[in-house]
Design a protein around this motif. Structure first.
Motif, mmCIF file in Angstrom:
data_model
loop_
_atom_site.group_PDB
_atom_site.id
_atom_site.type_symbol
_atom_site.label_atom_id
_atom_site.label_comp_id
_atom_site.label_asym_id
_atom_site.label_seq_id
_atom_site.Cartn_x
_atom_site.Cartn_y
_atom_site.Cartn_z
ATOM 1 N N MET A 30 0.828 -1.205 0.000
ATOM 2 C CA MET A 30 0.000 0.000 0.000
ATOM 3 C C MET A 30 0.867 1.261 0.000
ATOM 4 O O MET A 30 0.585 2.230 -0.708
ATOM 5 C CB MET A 30 -0.921 0.006 1.221
ATOM 6 C CG MET A 30 -2.114 -0.935 1.092
ATOM 7 S SD MET A 30 -3.264 -0.449 -0.231
ATOM 8 C CE MET A 30 -3.974 1.034 0.471
ATOM 9 N N VAL A 31 1.948 1.241 0.787
ATOM 10 C CA VAL A 31 2.839 2.406 0.868
ATOM 11 C C VAL A 31 3.497 2.683 -0.478
ATOM 12 O O VAL A 31 3.702 3.839 -0.856
ATOM 13 C CB VAL A 31 3.908 2.174 1.961
ATOM 14 C CG1 VAL A 31 5.020 3.213 1.862
ATOM 15 C CG2 VAL A 31 3.263 2.234 3.342
ATOM 16 N N ALA A 47 -8.346 13.373 0.054
ATOM 17 C CA ALA A 47 -7.775 12.467 1.054
ATOM 18 C C ALA A 47 -7.190 13.262 2.216
ATOM 19 O O ALA A 47 -7.337 12.889 3.384
ATOM 20 C CB ALA A 47 -6.706 11.588 0.417
ATOM 21 N N ARG A 48 -6.519 14.370 1.901
ATOM 22 C CA ARG A 48 -5.929 15.214 2.954
ATOM 23 C C ARG A 48 -7.013 15.755 3.887
ATOM 24 O O ARG A 48 -6.857 15.726 5.119
ATOM 25 C CB ARG A 48 -5.153 16.380 2.333
ATOM 26 C CG ARG A 48 -4.418 17.243 3.364
ATOM 27 C CD ARG A 48 -3.856 18.493 2.726
ATOM 28 N NE ARG A 48 -4.914 19.386 2.264
ATOM 29 C CZ ARG A 48 -5.586 20.210 3.066
ATOM 30 N NH1 ARG A 48 -5.319 20.257 4.361
ATOM 31 N NH2 ARG A 48 -6.527 20.993 2.567
ATOM 32 N N VAL A 49 -8.107 16.220 3.318
ATOM 33 C CA VAL A 49 -9.198 16.771 4.122
ATOM 34 C C VAL A 49 -9.801 15.692 5.014
ATOM 35 O O VAL A 49 -10.059 15.926 6.206
ATOM 36 C CB VAL A 49 -10.278 17.390 3.208
ATOM 37 C CG1 VAL A 49 -11.519 17.758 4.022
ATOM 38 C CG2 VAL A 49 -9.727 18.617 2.495
ATOM 39 N N ILE A 50 -10.021 14.501 4.461
ATOM 40 C CA ILE A 50 -10.602 13.399 5.249
ATOM 41 C C ILE A 50 -9.711 13.054 6.428
ATOM 42 O O ILE A 50 -10.180 12.911 7.573
ATOM 43 C CB ILE A 50 -10.819 12.156 4.358
ATOM 44 C CG1 ILE A 50 -11.955 12.409 3.354
ATOM 45 C CG2 ILE A 50 -11.141 10.925 5.216
ATOM 46 C CD1 ILE A 50 -12.135 11.302 2.339
ATOM 47 N N TYR A 73 -3.785 6.137 3.375
ATOM 48 C CA TYR A 73 -2.640 5.694 2.581
ATOM 49 C C TYR A 73 -2.400 6.605 1.378
ATOM 50 O O TYR A 73 -1.257 6.815 0.972
ATOM 51 C CB TYR A 73 -2.809 4.237 2.152
ATOM 52 C CG TYR A 73 -2.372 3.275 3.229
ATOM 53 C CD1 TYR A 73 -1.022 3.061 3.484
ATOM 54 C CD2 TYR A 73 -3.300 2.592 4.016
ATOM 55 C CE1 TYR A 73 -0.608 2.192 4.484
ATOM 56 C CE2 TYR A 73 -2.892 1.724 5.020
ATOM 57 C CZ TYR A 73 -1.541 1.532 5.253
ATOM 58 O OH TYR A 73 -1.120 0.686 6.256
ATOM 59 N N VAL A 74 -3.461 7.152 0.805
ATOM 60 C CA VAL A 74 -3.294 8.125 -0.274
ATOM 61 C C VAL A 74 -2.619 9.388 0.265
ATOM 62 O O VAL A 74 -1.702 9.933 -0.355
ATOM 63 C CB VAL A 74 -4.660 8.476 -0.902
ATOM 64 C CG1 VAL A 74 -4.548 9.707 -1.807
ATOM 65 C CG2 VAL A 74 -5.193 7.281 -1.691
ATOM 66 N N TYR A 75 -3.067 9.823 1.440
ATOM 67 C CA TYR A 75 -2.468 11.002 2.073
ATOM 68 C C TYR A 75 -0.981 10.758 2.358
ATOM 69 O O TYR A 75 -0.126 11.588 2.040
ATOM 70 C CB TYR A 75 -3.215 11.308 3.374
ATOM 71 C CG TYR A 75 -2.600 12.415 4.202
ATOM 72 C CD1 TYR A 75 -2.888 13.750 3.937
ATOM 73 C CD2 TYR A 75 -1.720 12.122 5.249
ATOM 74 C CE1 TYR A 75 -2.321 14.769 4.685
ATOM 75 C CE2 TYR A 75 -1.148 13.123 6.005
ATOM 76 C CZ TYR A 75 -1.452 14.458 5.722
ATOM 77 O OH TYR A 75 -0.882 15.462 6.458
ATOM 78 N N PHE A 79 1.919 13.393 0.895
ATOM 79 C CA PHE A 79 2.198 14.531 1.766
ATOM 80 C C PHE A 79 3.299 14.188 2.772
ATOM 81 O O PHE A 79 3.347 13.085 3.312
ATOM 82 C CB PHE A 79 0.923 14.957 2.499
ATOM 83 C CG PHE A 79 -0.142 15.496 1.582
ATOM 84 C CD1 PHE A 79 -0.188 16.842 1.261
ATOM 85 C CD2 PHE A 79 -1.095 14.647 1.015
ATOM 86 C CE1 PHE A 79 -1.163 17.346 0.410
ATOM 87 C CE2 PHE A 79 -2.074 15.132 0.168
ATOM 88 C CZ PHE A 79 -2.102 16.491 -0.144
ATOM 89 N N HIS A 80 4.173 15.147 3.000
ATOM 90 C CA HIS A 80 5.305 14.936 3.901
ATOM 91 C C HIS A 80 4.793 14.715 5.319
ATOM 92 O O HIS A 80 3.942 15.466 5.807
ATOM 93 C CB HIS A 80 6.239 16.151 3.870
ATOM 94 C CG HIS A 80 7.580 15.899 4.482
ATOM 95 N ND1 HIS A 80 7.778 15.852 5.844
ATOM 96 C CD2 HIS A 80 8.788 15.667 3.918
ATOM 97 C CE1 HIS A 80 9.051 15.614 6.093
ATOM 98 N NE2 HIS A 80 9.688 15.486 4.945
#
Length: 292
Positions: A30-31, A47-50, A73-75, A79-80
């Motif tokens: 997944m990663v 994804a970031r908002v969730i 996992y998408v986030y 994103f760092h």
């Protein structure tokens, strides 16, 4: 806010049990899922908002646990983890398999001429510099001068090593020349990574207690972590850069590749990709730690 989804799901940890082989395998795949590279900016932002809302105790109406983990996992793929900034696409973990298998395959294919050696070592070190910078510690910002010095030093080290060994290998059996790219990559990693993380070596990296409380910065911890990075990067290169050359040395003597030499590069890239997949199964099975 009312919701059927529990707020007690710990998305700071992997979804699957890391005490089992299948749990580790699912987490690593997944990663590093290459499909995440193709996701749109809108999908990444959603994804970031969730994830950030969930951490704040706010749940999107109708959100399921599967959707939450997918968003997590998408986030994480884009994103760092320290700064929260969107990472440059080819520096993300999801880009590692397609980028590495292509570059490594080409380094192992085009090793016979000096211009090809110089070009592909330059491409590889340029990519490594992007990955190291993208995944740097958020507490250790780098200046352009530091970045430039690390990049030039690593590229020069890789090219000099490759050309020097290529010259020596002319007096040895032909198969020896096929391992020159691996030696150059190993030498460059010993130069590139410490240079890219020199600020961490000087000022240290954050040290946390078991509850996640920051205790301070430790240069010794930075030295240990960076040494592990160097060793793991070289170790990661062994299956993909040491085994395919032996296989290709045998295949190129066959009539098919002699008749269609243009297929050498695609076959080499495919072999490298196969060994990268096997490597991920290996680290899942042995639970090796590869530190960014």
């Amino acid at each position: 806010m009312s919701s059927d989804l529990s707020l007690n799901i710990n998305i700071k940890e992997p979804r699957w049990d890391q005490g089992t082989f299948m749990g580790r395998a699912q987490h690593f795949f997944m990663v590093t899922d290459p499909r995440n590279v193709l996701l749109s900016s809108e999908t990444l932002e959603e994804a970031r908002v969730i994830v950030e809302n969930y951490r704040s105790g706010v749940v999107k109406p109708g959100l399921t646990e599967d959707e939450l983990w997918r968003a997590k996992y998408v986030y994480d793929s884009a994103f760092h983890p320290d700064t929260g900034e969107k990472m440059f696409v080819i520096g993300r973990m999801s880009a590692q398999v397609p980028m590495n298998m292509t570059i490594t395959g080409c380094m192992l294919t085009f090793y016979r001429t000096t211009p090809a050696v110089v070009f592909w070592q330059w491409v590889n070190q340029s990519f490594n510099a992007v990955v190291n910078y993208t995944n740097r510690s958020g507490d250790a910002p780098m200046t352009l001068n530091q970045l430039g010095a690390a990049y030039v030093s690593a590229t020069s080290g890789a090219v000099v090593t490759a050309l020097g060994l290529k010259s020596l290998a002319t007096r040895l059996p032909p198969i020896v020349s096929r391992f020159v790219p691996f030696a150059a990559v190993a030498a460059a990693n010993c130069i590139n990574i410490p240079f890219m993380r020199q600020r961490e070596l000087k000022y240290g990296i954050p040290v946390m207690d078991e509850n996640g409380n920051r205790l301070g910065e430790s240069p010794n911890a930075a030295k240990q972590a960076i040494a592990q990075v160097v060793v793991s990067r070289i170790g990661m290169a062994v299956p993909a850069m040491a085994i395919p050359p032996v296989i290709m040395n045998a295949l190129e003597k066959r009539a098919f590749l002699k008749r269609f030499p243009i297929l050498n590069a695609p076959v080499q890239v495919g072999l490298v990709g196969l060994w990268y997949v096997k490597y991920f199964f290996l680290i899942s099975n042995k639970s090796f730690l590869v530190i960014k």
